[in-house]
Design a protein around this motif. Structure first.
Motif, mmCIF file in Angstrom:
data_model
loop_
_atom_site.group_PDB
_atom_site.id
_atom_site.type_symbol
_atom_site.label_atom_id
_atom_site.label_comp_id
_atom_site.label_asym_id
_atom_site.label_seq_id
_atom_site.Cartn_x
_atom_site.Cartn_y
_atom_site.Cartn_z
ATOM 1 N N TRP A 1 0.888 -1.189 -0.066
ATOM 2 C CA TRP A 1 -0.120 0.057 -0.145
ATOM 3 C C TRP A 1 0.795 1.324 0.007
ATOM 4 O O TRP A 1 0.538 2.124 -0.666
ATOM 5 N N LEU A 2 2.035 1.158 0.897
ATOM 6 C CA LEU A 2 2.822 2.261 1.023
ATOM 7 C C LEU A 2 3.428 2.615 -0.321
ATOM 8 O O LEU A 2 3.715 3.733 -0.558
ATOM 9 N N ALA A 3 3.665 1.572 -0.982
ATOM 10 C CA ALA A 3 4.508 1.891 -2.482
ATOM 11 C C ALA A 3 3.728 2.436 -3.453
ATOM 12 O O ALA A 3 4.405 2.966 -4.455
ATOM 13 N N LEU A 4 2.347 2.627 -3.478
ATOM 14 C CA LEU A 4 1.564 3.140 -4.224
ATOM 15 C C LEU A 4 1.785 4.464 -4.425
ATOM 16 O O LEU A 4 2.015 5.306 -3.357
ATOM 17 N N SER A 5 1.561 5.161 -5.694
ATOM 18 C CA SER A 5 1.417 6.702 -5.689
ATOM 19 C C SER A 5 0.303 7.435 -4.725
ATOM 20 O O SER A 5 -0.712 6.575 -4.402
ATOM 21 N N PRO A 6 0.359 8.363 -4.021
ATOM 22 C CA PRO A 6 -0.551 8.811 -3.221
ATOM 23 C C PRO A 6 -2.051 9.029 -3.961
ATOM 24 O O PRO A 6 -3.008 9.077 -3.406
ATOM 25 N N ALA A 7 -1.823 9.173 -5.312
ATOM 26 C CA ALA A 7 -3.295 9.388 -6.055
ATOM 27 C C ALA A 7 -3.813 7.881 -5.947
ATOM 28 O O ALA A 7 -5.133 8.063 -6.170
ATOM 29 N N LEU A 8 -3.090 7.091 -5.753
ATOM 30 C CA LEU A 8 -3.732 5.526 -5.709
ATOM 31 C C LEU A 8 -3.937 5.040 -4.217
ATOM 32 O O LEU A 8 -5.055 4.539 -3.873
ATOM 33 N N ARG A 9 -3.044 5.593 -3.373
ATOM 34 C CA ARG A 9 -2.784 5.116 -1.944
ATOM 35 C C ARG A 9 -4.147 5.687 -1.102
ATOM 36 O O ARG A 9 -4.516 5.049 -0.500
ATOM 37 N N HIS A 10 -4.362 6.883 -1.604
ATOM 38 C CA HIS A 10 -5.353 7.675 -0.500
ATOM 39 C C HIS A 10 -6.645 7.275 -0.804
ATOM 40 O O HIS A 10 -7.591 6.752 0.203
ATOM 41 N N PRO A 11 -7.322 7.281 -1.946
ATOM 42 C CA PRO A 11 -8.645 6.474 -2.001
ATOM 43 C C PRO A 11 -8.789 5.256 -1.708
ATOM 44 O O PRO A 11 -9.646 4.575 -1.506
ATOM 45 N N LEU A 12 -7.688 4.338 -2.070
ATOM 46 C CA LEU A 12 -7.758 3.003 -1.844
ATOM 47 C C LEU A 12 -7.733 2.729 -0.349
ATOM 48 O O LEU A 12 -8.784 2.073 0.262
ATOM 49 N N LEU A 13 -7.079 3.610 0.509
ATOM 50 C CA LEU A 13 -7.285 3.293 2.123
ATOM 51 C C LEU A 13 -8.872 3.884 2.389
ATOM 52 O O LEU A 13 -9.332 3.296 3.183
ATOM 53 N N ASP A 14 -9.387 5.158 1.811
ATOM 54 C CA ASP A 14 -10.617 5.249 2.389
ATOM 55 C C ASP A 14 -11.738 4.208 1.930
ATOM 56 O O ASP A 14 -12.543 4.140 2.850
ATOM 57 N N ASP A 15 -11.601 3.773 0.818
ATOM 58 C CA ASP A 15 -12.574 2.769 0.261
ATOM 59 C C ASP A 15 -12.599 1.463 1.266
ATOM 60 O O ASP A 15 -13.517 0.876 1.625
ATOM 61 N N TRP A 16 -11.303 1.309 1.558
ATOM 62 C CA TRP A 16 -10.876 0.181 2.547
ATOM 63 C C TRP A 16 -11.739 0.398 3.737
ATOM 64 O O TRP A 16 -12.573 -0.739 4.510
ATOM 65 N N LEU A 17 -11.623 1.230 4.438
ATOM 66 C CA LEU A 17 -12.270 1.805 5.399
ATOM 67 C C LEU A 17 -13.757 1.763 5.384
ATOM 68 O O LEU A 17 -14.443 1.484 6.396
ATOM 69 N N HIS A 18 -14.248 2.443 4.416
ATOM 70 C CA HIS A 18 -15.568 2.627 4.310
ATOM 71 C C HIS A 18 -16.428 1.426 4.355
ATOM 72 O O HIS A 18 -17.614 1.139 4.537
ATOM 73 N N ALA A 19 -15.706 0.404 3.568
ATOM 74 C CA ALA A 19 -16.296 -1.123 3.149
ATOM 75 C C ALA A 19 -16.549 -1.714 4.626
ATOM 76 O O ALA A 19 -17.348 -2.569 4.697
ATOM 77 N N ARG A 20 -15.773 -1.232 5.789
ATOM 78 C CA ARG A 20 -15.986 -1.839 7.134
ATOM 79 C C ARG A 20 -16.662 -0.874 8.053
ATOM 80 O O ARG A 20 -16.851 -1.085 9.040
ATOM 81 N N GLY A 21 -17.518 -0.037 7.338
ATOM 82 C CA GLY A 21 -18.336 0.977 8.038
ATOM 83 C C GLY A 21 -17.600 1.858 9.055
ATOM 84 O O GLY A 21 -18.063 2.423 9.894
ATOM 85 N N LEU A 22 -16.300 2.174 8.514
ATOM 86 C CA LEU A 22 -15.482 3.071 9.321
ATOM 87 C C LEU A 22 -14.899 4.665 8.591
ATOM 88 O O LEU A 22 -15.381 4.282 7.332
ATOM 89 N N SER A 23 -14.687 5.519 9.311
ATOM 90 C CA SER A 23 -14.578 6.844 8.427
ATOM 91 C C SER A 23 -13.269 6.832 8.112
ATOM 92 O O SER A 23 -12.100 6.174 8.714
ATOM 93 N N ALA A 24 -12.912 7.798 7.086
ATOM 94 C CA ALA A 24 -11.573 8.027 6.523
ATOM 95 C C ALA A 24 -10.675 8.915 7.392
ATOM 96 O O ALA A 24 -11.262 9.822 8.110
ATOM 97 N N PRO A 25 -9.360 8.987 7.365
ATOM 98 C CA PRO A 25 -8.585 9.739 8.212
ATOM 99 C C PRO A 25 -8.371 11.016 7.683
ATOM 100 O O PRO A 25 -8.682 11.245 6.477
ATOM 101 N N THR A 26 -7.908 11.786 8.636
ATOM 102 C CA THR A 26 -7.401 13.333 8.076
ATOM 103 C C THR A 26 -6.070 13.127 7.570
ATOM 104 O O THR A 26 -5.632 12.034 7.586
ATOM 105 N N SER A 27 -5.513 14.270 6.850
ATOM 106 C CA SER A 27 -4.496 14.317 6.241
ATOM 107 C C SER A 27 -3.290 14.056 7.289
ATOM 108 O O SER A 27 -2.415 12.914 7.016
ATOM 109 N N ALA A 28 -3.401 14.426 8.597
ATOM 110 C CA ALA A 28 -2.568 14.351 9.432
ATOM 111 C C ALA A 28 -2.396 12.605 9.931
ATOM 112 O O ALA A 28 -1.444 12.105 10.110
ATOM 113 N N GLN A 29 -3.636 12.115 10.181
ATOM 114 C CA GLN A 29 -3.768 10.812 10.560
ATOM 115 C C GLN A 29 -3.171 9.637 9.364
ATOM 116 O O GLN A 29 -2.590 8.545 9.852
#
Length: 430
Positions: free
Chosen positions: A253-281
């Motif tokens: 996941w970390l090796a991906l570019s931010p343009a792919l890494r960020h939405p992938l993380l958000d989608d992974w969390l949303h699929a579990r009913g969890l909210s996305a992080p802020t930039s700092a998190q």
């Protein structure tokens, strides 16, 4: 936009024909308008129209509001299920974020497979969301505003009114003289969204009359850009996800570019009913992906814990405090555990003699059947790959004061004799 609310919803149902319908019904003007309008449409009832109301318990009249929603929905021919939640902001989280987290986790847990959760968010809400994201330093995904659809639990979240102004819904409420709840918190300017709604956006619109239209148009451009990348990050997500336990390969996941890494993380969390992080998190997660063996980093924000363990990312809601002295007598009946998990016996039989179920207190040992050596439970947990956050809630079985089993993996000869042909099935909360 000149279309009426029923016309907009009728068209949306035609364009979005799959799945049963469930309205998130707060009792406020917007959700009241949506539920009432859908209740007048036969095609909505044909899709099993129902409503969910979340009682946060934050106002003395919240139980009255819940009953108001239940009765009003019933009068319109719609079943309304009331979900009562605990809003935990004791860790310093803002009340607004904690309430939202509790609400969406309740929605995610309640949706049926393939069900559409209809939210009443409209164009003005979208403008507020984009401004909030901008002020929090969001990238293209955040500046794209709220998605019209996204996964949520076993169903899908659906916002069919993002192009409709607030006035369309308020006009419908006035025309039909619909009773609505006036939650005082909606006027509290100390809350970020209320401050934008009541103080900032009106002043922007005085100077730039098309401010809301321009903000929403900008969001569409950002959304189009992120959707162009979606196929790529979804392909990467499928490669990095372990479907058996829901974890992500941290280094991949970390090796991906931010343009792919960020939405992938958000989608992974949303699929579990969890909210996305802020930039700092998000930056904290990225820094902790390189944690050394033996370290157990955990990044927290309202309603979410992301653990970095064994080179993978694991996401779950905050775990409740568990009394290590908890115990229960058990003869095989379904047993709720203090972390929200459960214990069953398969096949379901009644044990001839009751066992005592306890939680880990430290220093436990047992000799698994067929093993010549007595093992420390801590070592068994580590060797089996049991996540650390599950270990405190692992049920342990005692015959008298003798430990005869742990979880649904390790049993002594005596434990097997007591259980006969049956075996415990432990279902952890996470």
């Amino acid at each position: 936009m000149t279309n009426t609310l029923p016309e907009i919803l009728h068209g949306a149902l035609r364009q979005h024909p799959q799945g049963s319908l469930c309205v998130a019904y707060s009792g406020g003007p917007d959700s009241t308008a949506v539920l009432h309008a859908l209740a007048q449409l036969p095609q909505a009832h044909a899709r099993g129209l129902r409503a969910l109301h979340v009682d946060h318990g934050l106002h003395p009249d919240s139980h009255i509001w819940a009953e108001h929603c239940r009765q009003l929905a019933q009068a319109w021919g719609v079943t309304c299920l009331v979900l009562r939640v605990d809003v935990d902001h004791a860790r310093g989280y803002g009340l607004e974020a904690a309430a939202r987290d509790a609400r969406y986790r309740a929605f995610a847990a309640s949706l049926q497979k393939g069900e559409q959760l209809v939210l009443a968010h409209h164009r003005d809400d979208q403008a507020e969301t984009v401004l909030l994201k901008l002020l929090r330093g969001a990238g293209p995904e955040g500046l794209g505003g709220m998605r019209a659809t996204r996964r949520l639990g076993d169903g899908q979240l659906w916002r069919p009114l993002l192009d409709a102004p607030r006035q369309t819904l308020r006009r419908y409420v006035e025309q039909h003289e619909l009773p609505c709840i006036d939650d005082p918190s909606n006027h509290d300017a100390r809350l970020s969204r209320n401050f934008l709604r009541h103080e900032i956006l009106p002043r922007l619109s005085q100077h730039w009359p098309q401010a809301v239209d321009s903000i929403v148009h900008s969001a569409r451009l950002h959304r189009a850009a992120t959707e162009a990348l979606e196929q790529q990050w979804r392909t990467e997500g499928a490669r990095l996800l372990d479907a058996s336990n829901g974890s992500l390969d941290a280094s991949g996941w970390l090796a991906l570019s931010p343009a792919l890494r960020h939405p992938l993380l958000d989608d992974w969390l949303h699929a579990r009913g969890l909210s996305a992080p802020t930039s700092a998190q998000r930056e904290q997660i990225e820094r902790q992906c390189g944690a050394r063996e033996g370290q157990l980093p955990c990044i927290r924000w309202p309603g979410v814990e992301v653990h970095v363990w064994k080179g993978r990312l694991w996401a779950l809601p905050p775990q409740p405090a568990i009394d290590p002295q908890w115990q229960a007598r058990w003869q095989g009946e379904p047993l709720p555990l203090p972390d929200g998990g459960s214990l069953l016996l398969e096949p379901p039989v009644r044990l001839p003699a009751p066992l005592t179920v306890r939680l880990r207190r430290g220093g436990e040992h047992l000799r698994p059947a067929g093993d010549p050596h007595t093992r420390e439970l801590r070592d068994l947990f580590q060797q089996s790959g049991m996540p650390p956050w599950r270990r405190a809630a692992c049920p342990m079985f005692y015959a008298g004061e003798e430990l005869v089993g742990a979880g649904d993996r390790w049993f002594t000869e005596r434990g097997i004799a007591v259980l006969g042909d049956a075996r415990p099935r432990w279902q952890p909360a996470w």
